[in-house]
Structure formats: structure tokens, C-alpha cells
Design an enzyme around this catalytic site. Structure first.
Site, short mmCIF file in Angstrom:
data_model
loop_
_atom_site.label_atom_id
_atom_site.label_comp_id
_atom_site.label_asym_id
_atom_site.label_seq_id
_atom_site.Cartn_x
_atom_site.Cartn_y
_atom_site.Cartn_z
N ARG A 269 0.86 -1.18 0.00
CA ARG A 269 0.00 0.00 0.00
C ARG A 269 0.90 1.24 0.00
O ARG A 269 1.53 1.55 1.01
CB ARG A 269 -0.86 -0.03 1.27
N HIS A 273 -3.45 4.46 4.90
CA HIS A 273 -4.60 3.55 4.95
C HIS A 273 -5.83 4.22 4.34
O HIS A 273 -6.51 3.66 3.50
CB HIS A 273 -4.85 3.15 6.41
N TYR A 282 4.09 5.01 11.76
CA TYR A 282 4.34 3.58 11.97
C TYR A 282 5.17 2.91 10.88
O TYR A 282 5.45 1.72 10.95
CB TYR A 282 3.02 2.82 12.17
C1 LIG Z 1 -14.73 -6.49 11.88
C2 LIG Z 1 -13.89 -5.25 11.79
N1 LIG Z 1 -12.93 -5.03 12.70
C3 LIG Z 1 -12.16 -3.92 12.62
C4 LIG Z 1 -12.37 -3.00 11.63
C5 LIG Z 1 -11.51 -1.73 11.56
N2 LIG Z 1 -10.61 -1.79 10.40
C6 LIG Z 1 -10.93 -1.17 9.25
S1 LIG Z 1 -9.78 -1.41 8.06
C7 LIG Z 1 -8.82 -2.35 9.09
C8 LIG Z 1 -7.54 -2.94 8.59
C9 LIG Z 1 -7.73 -4.01 7.58
O1 LIG Z 1 -6.51 -4.37 7.02
P1 LIG Z 1 -6.40 -5.36 5.80
O2 LIG Z 1 -7.37 -6.47 5.94
O3 LIG Z 1 -4.97 -5.71 5.65
O4 LIG Z 1 -6.92 -4.49 4.55
P2 LIG Z 1 -6.31 -3.14 3.93
O5 LIG Z 1 -6.98 -2.01 4.64
O6 LIG Z 1 -4.83 -3.17 4.13
O7 LIG Z 1 -6.71 -3.18 2.50
C10 LIG Z 1 -9.41 -2.46 10.35
C11 LIG Z 1 -8.82 -3.18 11.48
C12 LIG Z 1 -13.40 -3.26 10.69
N3 LIG Z 1 -13.65 -2.44 9.68
N4 LIG Z 1 -14.14 -4.39 10.79
#
Ligand SMILES: Cc1ncc(C[n+]2csc(CCOP(=O)(O)OP(=O)(O)O)c2C)c(N)n1
Ligand SMILES: [Mg+2]
Length: 378
Positions: A269, A273, A282
Site C-alpha cells: 500500500r 490507509h 508507523y
Molecule cells: C470487523 C472489523 N474489525 C475492525 C475494523 C476496523 N478496520 C478497518 S480497516 C482495518 C484494517 C484491515 O486491514 P487489511 O485487511 O490488511 O486491509 P487493507 O486495509 O490493508 O486493504 C481495520 C482493522 C473493521 N472495519 N471491521
């Protein structure tokens, strides 16, 4: 028919499920073709030029969407810059009649699928739960609760198969979300019922601020499929040629009734985020810098130029197309949307709950009071 009296299982045959030891790569970082692989025939140059076009437009869209957050025209935007080969490779590997199950990060993939960009951004603008018609576009609403879309994908794929259709469901998911229970339930369900699903894990190294090493001890996230009996593969997610080749093979495997496939794409990425995040807190900027040389767009461009299918004239035409796409998006997003606040209560449940009805009445009363107040003031 299996019975309880069968001999205990052995690991014989498990090898066919295992991912490659190193991520599949068909184009090196300089854009040179490498590593012919019989299992994954490289797509032809016409397909690769089309992929390049979509990736170029996709990146321009992505940069424009981030700019719209700064202009207050978009509430939030999770960028996919750097992940173009995964975003576009996924949608190019499936048919229009197949289903796509995206997360919040897949706006670029949906635009590449041909969905209207303003309709795609409706959710992130905060106007409506989903701006496009999921049934008509065969594209589920972008999912924010992590991994829930994988369960939906497995269910829809199984349902389609039960009805005798050869539809495939492609579920995008992030690295962090593979730690969610829903993902494991979806993979297990798909394996047991041989549901035609392709789980595309975009391992972009981070779940917001949490690096992969703190998320999983698996040697590759692709191994998470093997335990459930799912054919799994890992691929260089910044190699467009390998992405399209591996995903096409995965879709074909699923469509031909051989069961689901899990593909882990190793990518990165490049941006925060979302626009609300500060990645300098970080991660080291040197790490981001190191990924610049693996840019999927420059890699594919170098290959296409050497192959003689892309020259300055074609490149200029494609850039113009991308600019025109962004300009149109800008002007359409600059117009204030017409939204009815009451519509937020529609389509939440087939039968609204008493709480929802109560909230709806509360909002209606507030809006009426505000309207009366405005009338009195004028
Ligand atoms: C069930 C749930 N827990 C926590 C969150 C908060 N949250 C939103 S995005 C994220 C990170 C997800 O990372 P990843 O799966 O690696 O996807 P990326 O954002 O890197 O595409 C989190 C913890 C959420 N949206 N849903
Ligand atoms: Mg991630």
C-alpha cells in the site's frame, strides 16, 4: 459417499493444494519476461495493453479521489495506489456475469469493471449505503466490516452452482482480514461445498498501522487455504502479467467445478490507509521508497514498449483518456448531491426493526422542525 468407517485421512494429495515456494512471477522489476510456467500461460499482448490502460485510468482515478477528500468532496478514501495489478487483474479475470465481492479498498477495481465512478464513490461520500445496483452489476456493495464479504461470496457461489450456472465469485480481502473468523468460515464452507469462489488476498503488508508480522505467523497467507483443503497460490502482486495469469487459472479452476482457490498477492500500500491516516507514525519512508522500483505500472509499461505494442503516441492517447476520466469525475463530484435523509432508513432490513422505525420518526420530526424554523426565519 463418505462414511464414518473410512480410513483416517493421509496427507497424500495435499501437495496439489500447496502454493509455490516463492510468489509466481512472470515479469521482473525491469519489465523483462521471466519464469515461464506451464500452469500459468502468460496473457497475450493485446490483453496486457488493455490491462495497462485500465491500470493507468485506475491510478488517475485513485489520485483524483484522494484529491477530492482534500477538497471536502469525499468524506474518506482508502487508496489502492501500488495495488493496480491486483485491482485490475481481478476484474479482468472474471466475466461480467460473475460476481465480485469488494472491500472499501476496491473502488479502483469497480471503476475498472466499468461501474460509474460517481456511483462507486457514493458510499465514501457518505450519501447512501451503495451507489450502484448490486444485482444489475453483479457487484456486492463495498464491505467495511472485515471479511464478511467472503461469507457472502461463498454463499452466492454455492447458490449459483445449485441453480446449475457456472458463475464464479471473486472475493477481495486484505491481509489483516484473514485473521477474522468470517474468512475461515467462508474458506471452509467453500471447500466443503466446492463452491466456485476465488479468494484474492491482497497482502499489502499492513492492516492500518499493524504490520503483517504482528498479524500472522503463517509463512505465507496462502497456507491458510491448504488446511481447509483449498488449492492455494502466492503471486507477485506487483507483476501484472503474473497476476492476470494466476487469477485466470484460479477462475478456470473454480468454474470447472474443482472447488475454490485462494490466491495471495504480495503487494504494498503506497499511500496511507485512508486520507485520515498518517503512515509516518508507523512505517519508515525508506520502506515505501523501496517499493517504488516495483511499481506495477512502470513494469508493465517497460514490457509493452519493448514488445512494440506501446509507443509514445499510444502512451499519450492513454494519458489523455485518464486525464479526461479524472476531469469528468471532478466536475461531477463538484456538484452537490441531491439526497433525501429519510432514504437512509430504506433497505436496512427487509422488515424494519422497532428501533429503526423509532429512529426514523425522530429524524422525520427533527427535519420538520428545522423546515418550520427556516420558514419562520425567512
Ligand atoms: C470487523 C472489523 N474489525 C475492525 C475494523 C476496523 N478496520 C478497518 S480497516 C482495518 C484494517 C484491515 O486491514 P487489511 O485487511 O490488511 O486491509 P487493507 O486495509 O490493508 O486493504 C481495520 C482493522 C473493521 N472495519 N471491521
Ligand atoms: Mg492490508
Amino acid at each position: 459417499m463418505t462414511t464414518a468407517h473410512e480410513a483416517p485421512p493421509t496427507t497424500v494429495g495435499a501437495a496439489r493444494l500447496l502454493p509455490s515456494d516463492v510468489p509466481v512471477r512472470l515479469l521482473d522489476e525491469s519489465g523483462t519476461r521471466v519464469g515461464d510456467d506451464d500452469r500459468y500461460p502468460a496473457p497475450g499482448d493485446a490483453d496486457l495493453l488493455e490491462m495497462y490502460r485500465r491500470m493507468l485510468v485506475g491510478r488517475r482515478f485513485d489520485v483524483q479521489a484522494t484529491a477530492l477528500t482534500k477538497q471536502g468532496r469525499l468524506a474518506v478514501y482508502p487508496s489502492a495506489r501500488g495495488q493496480e495489478a491486483c485491482q485490475v487483474g481481478g476484474v479482468m479475470a472474471v466475466r461480467d456475469s460473475d460476481w465480485v465481492f469488494p472491500t472499501y479498498r476496491e473502488s479502483m477495481a469497480l471503476v475498472s469493471r466499468g461501474l460509474d465512478p460517481v456511483e462507486v464513490l457514493t458510499l465514501l461520500r457518505g450519501d447512501w449505503h451503495c451507489g450502484y445496483d448490486p444485482a444489475a452489476t453483479r457487484t456486492a456493495p463495498q464491505c467495511t466490516p472485515l471479511a464478511t464479504q467472503t461469507v457472502h461470496a461463498a454463499g452466492v457461489a454455492h447458490g449459483e452452482a445449485l441453480q446449475g450456472r457456472d458463475t464464479v465469485a471473486l472475493a477481495y480481502i486484505g491481509d489483516g482480514a484473514t485473521s477474522e473468523g468470517d474468512f475461515h468460515e467462508a474458506v471452509n464452507f467453500a471447500a466443503v461445498f466446492k463452491a466456485p469462489v476465488v479468494f484474492l488476498v491482497q497482502n499489502n503488508r499492513y492492516a492500518i498501522s499493524v504490520p503483517l508480522a504482528k498479524q500472522s505467523a503463517a509463512p505465507s497467507l496462502a497456507y491458510k487455504g491448504v488446511g481447509y483443503g483449498v488449492r492455494s497460490e502466492q503471486v507477485d502482486g506487483n507483476d501484472p502479467v503474473a497476476m492476470l495469469a494466476v487469477l485466470r487459472a484460479a477462475v478456470e479452476h473454480a468454474r470447472s467445478g474443482q472447488g475454490p482457490v485462494l490466491v495471495e498477492a504480495h503487494t504494498y500500500r503506497m499511500d496511507a490507509h485512508t486520507n485520515a491516516d498518517d503512515p509516518s507514525r508507523y512505517r519508515d519512508p525508506a520502506e515505501v521508497e523501496a517499493w517504488v522500483s516495483r511499481d506495477p505500472l512502470t513494469r508493465l509499461e517497460a514490457y509493452l514498449r519493448r514488445a512494440g505494442v506501446l509507443d509514445d503516441e499510444v502512451a499519450a492517447r492513454l494519458s489523455e483518456e485518464a486525464e479526461a476520466f479524472a476531469a469528468d469525475l471532478r466536475s461531477r463530484m463538484n456538484a452537490d448531491p441531491v439526497v433525501d435523509p429519510m432514504s437512509l432508513f430504506e433497505h436496512v432490513y427487509a422488515t424494519p426493526t422497532p428501533q429503526l422505525l423509532e429512529q426514523r420518526e425522530q429524524v422525520r420530526a427533527e427535519l420538520e422542525a428545522e423546515a418550520e424554523q427556516n420558514e419562520g426565519d425567512s
